[in-house]
Design an enzyme around this catalytic site. Structure first.
Site, short mmCIF file in Angstrom:
data_model
loop_
_atom_site.label_atom_id
_atom_site.label_comp_id
_atom_site.label_asym_id
_atom_site.label_seq_id
_atom_site.Cartn_x
_atom_site.Cartn_y
_atom_site.Cartn_z
N SER A 56 45.76 -49.36 29.46
CA SER A 56 46.58 -50.78 29.57
C SER A 56 47.75 -50.65 29.06
O SER A 56 47.98 -49.57 28.24
CB SER A 56 45.42 -51.98 28.78
OG SER A 56 46.34 -52.95 28.43
N ILE B 193 48.15 -57.01 36.82
CA ILE B 193 47.60 -56.90 38.01
C ILE B 193 46.88 -58.28 38.55
O ILE B 193 46.28 -58.75 37.25
CB ILE B 193 46.61 -55.67 38.18
CG1 ILE B 193 47.26 -54.50 37.84
CG2 ILE B 193 46.11 -55.78 39.56
CD1 ILE B 193 48.45 -53.93 38.76
N SER C 112 40.75 -51.67 21.34
CA SER C 112 39.86 -50.72 22.22
C SER C 112 40.86 -50.05 23.31
O SER C 112 40.24 -48.94 23.42
CB SER C 112 39.11 -51.78 22.88
OG SER C 112 39.73 -52.58 23.84
N LYS C 113 42.00 -50.45 23.67
CA LYS C 113 42.38 -49.86 24.84
C LYS C 113 43.36 -48.69 24.19
O LYS C 113 43.51 -47.34 24.56
CB LYS C 113 43.38 -50.62 25.64
CG LYS C 113 42.69 -51.70 26.63
CD LYS C 113 41.68 -50.85 27.47
CE LYS C 113 41.09 -51.73 28.52
NZ LYS C 113 40.51 -50.95 29.64
N TYR D 189 41.02 -56.04 21.74
CA TYR D 189 41.38 -55.59 23.17
C TYR D 189 42.61 -54.43 22.88
O TYR D 189 42.49 -53.36 23.51
CB TYR D 189 41.93 -56.53 24.20
CG TYR D 189 42.30 -56.22 25.60
CD1 TYR D 189 41.26 -55.90 26.49
CD2 TYR D 189 43.64 -55.86 26.02
CE1 TYR D 189 41.37 -55.53 27.54
CE2 TYR D 189 43.54 -55.33 27.42
CZ TYR D 189 42.67 -55.08 28.05
OH TYR D 189 42.98 -54.72 29.31
N1 LIG Z 1 43.97 -56.87 35.49
C1 LIG Z 1 44.98 -56.42 34.81
O1 LIG Z 1 46.00 -56.77 34.82
C2 LIG Z 1 44.65 -55.15 34.09
C3 LIG Z 1 45.70 -54.96 33.07
C4 LIG Z 1 45.57 -53.39 32.35
C5 LIG Z 1 44.23 -53.05 32.32
N2 LIG Z 1 43.32 -53.53 33.12
C6 LIG Z 1 41.92 -52.73 32.81
O2 LIG Z 1 41.30 -52.30 34.46
C7 LIG Z 1 39.86 -52.62 34.28
C8 LIG Z 1 39.55 -53.64 35.43
O3 LIG Z 1 40.25 -54.63 35.06
P1 LIG Z 1 40.06 -56.04 36.23
O4 LIG Z 1 41.19 -56.83 36.02
O5 LIG Z 1 39.38 -55.52 37.52
O6 LIG Z 1 38.83 -56.82 35.36
P2 LIG Z 1 37.59 -57.82 35.99
O7 LIG Z 1 37.37 -58.60 34.79
O8 LIG Z 1 37.92 -58.49 37.32
O9 LIG Z 1 36.22 -56.81 36.13
C9 LIG Z 1 35.68 -55.97 35.20
C10 LIG Z 1 34.41 -55.67 35.89
O10 LIG Z 1 33.57 -55.03 34.49
C11 LIG Z 1 32.22 -55.53 34.64
N3 LIG Z 1 31.99 -55.34 33.28
C12 LIG Z 1 32.19 -55.80 32.10
N4 LIG Z 1 31.37 -55.45 31.17
C13 LIG Z 1 30.46 -54.60 31.54
C14 LIG Z 1 29.22 -54.18 31.23
N5 LIG Z 1 28.78 -54.07 29.88
N6 LIG Z 1 28.38 -53.49 31.80
C15 LIG Z 1 28.78 -53.32 33.45
N7 LIG Z 1 29.79 -53.93 33.94
C16 LIG Z 1 30.71 -54.55 33.10
C17 LIG Z 1 32.57 -56.94 34.86
O11 LIG Z 1 31.30 -57.50 35.60
C18 LIG Z 1 33.69 -57.13 36.02
O12 LIG Z 1 32.96 -56.73 37.41
C19 LIG Z 1 39.56 -53.10 32.90
O13 LIG Z 1 39.18 -51.96 32.07
C20 LIG Z 1 40.64 -53.75 32.28
O14 LIG Z 1 40.81 -53.75 30.82
C21 LIG Z 1 43.33 -54.32 33.86
#
Ligand SMILES: NC(=O)c1ccc[n+]([C@@H]2O[C@H](COP(=O)([O-])OP(=O)(O)OC[C@H]3O[C@@H](n4cnc5c(N)ncnc54)[C@H](O)[C@@H]3O)[C@@H](O)[C@H]2O)c1
Length: 244
Positions: A134, A180, A150-151, A147
């Protein structure tokens, strides 16, 4: 390089690769899973969400990856069923402003545990692993120390795995999305003030879509990046490059 690999379509092919996507039912994970399946990869989603997915080349397993024993049994089962694991994409994650430890347990410790188990299966044939970091891996953001920590730690876990397992031809790299549009960013996007603050920091002037991560992912999981490991790739519309 043999003459077949010299063709760009073969160099970046993911056809018939067995690929696990954790968090594969999330906003980013599911889009990537569908694009990969469309490009003939064999996609294995693991997510704690229950959903009845019927999609060609996608197999779905419901599991909470916080439970290490259950995770080990599940990976054994998947390995036995599919014969090998070529690719692991860790796209699971949470952002919990109310609990430091919840972020660490999900975004760092569960990724560590699962990845170690998968690496053991990859050791004979090699493989490619992509972890989702991230902007929080590089910069401090307010009100969510769990957060950010962790990242930040995940970024370095990737490098540690990369050097330990290069001898098995296992590559491990990070993709760091910027902002995103998914459920994770919805709350801040809906608030005009916080949305405009973020937009003012993004040179492209807009949030990204999950599909816009696909090119970088394909690069990292295909032979196109055969000599790349331990690296960070930010897909952030220029966010990290911007000063004032
Ligand atoms: N969306 C963004 O802008 C963004 C930005 C930077 C980083 N990220 C990272 O990208 C990744 C995906 O993000 P996203 O936006 O799709 O999030 P999201 O919340 O839409 O999806 C995360 C998924 O992880 C699953 N999950 C969470 N804990 C779990 C567990 N203990 N066991 C199994 N499944 C589990 C959830 O059920 C969910 O389907 C994440 O690591 C997030 O931190 C996202």
């Amino acid at each position: 390089m043999n003459s077949k690999k010299k063709l760009i379509k073969n160099l970046f092919s993911i056809e018939k690769k067995n690929c696990i996507i954790t968090g594969g039912l999330g906003g980013i994970g599911f889009k990537i899973a569908k694009l990969m399946a469309h490009n003939k990869a064999n996609v294995i989603i693991i997510d704690r969400k229950k959903q009845n997915i019927k999609y060609k080349n996608i197999h779905c397993y419901q599991s909470d990856l916080l439970n290490e024993n259950k995770t080990k049994n599940l990976i054994d089962k998947i390995h036995t069923k599919f014969g090998k694991i070529d690719i692991l994409i860790n796209a699971l994650g949470i952002s919990d402003e109310n609990s430091f430890i919840n972020n660490i347990n999900t975004n760092l410790i569960s990724v560590y545990n699962l990845t170690k188990i998968v690496i053991n299966k990859m050791k004979t044939k090699g493989g490619s692993i992509v972890n989702f970091t991230s902007l929080n891996s590089e910069l401090g953001f307010s009100n969510n120390p769990g957060y950010v920590s962790s990242k930040g730690a995940l970024k370095m876990l990737t490098k540690s795995f990369a050097i330990d397992y290069a001898k098995y031809n296992i590559r491990v790299n990070n993709i760091g999305p910027g902002y995103i549009k998914t459920k994770m960013t919805k709350k801040r996007f809906q608030n005009k003030k916080s949305r405009n603050l973020r937009l003012s920091r993004i040179p492209f002037g807009r949030y990204g879509n999950p599909e816009e991560l696909f090119g970088a992912i394909v690069f990292l999981i295909s032979d196109g990046s055969k000599y790349i490991t331990g690296q960070d790739f930010y897909v952030d519309g220029g966010f990290l490059a911007k000063g004032i």
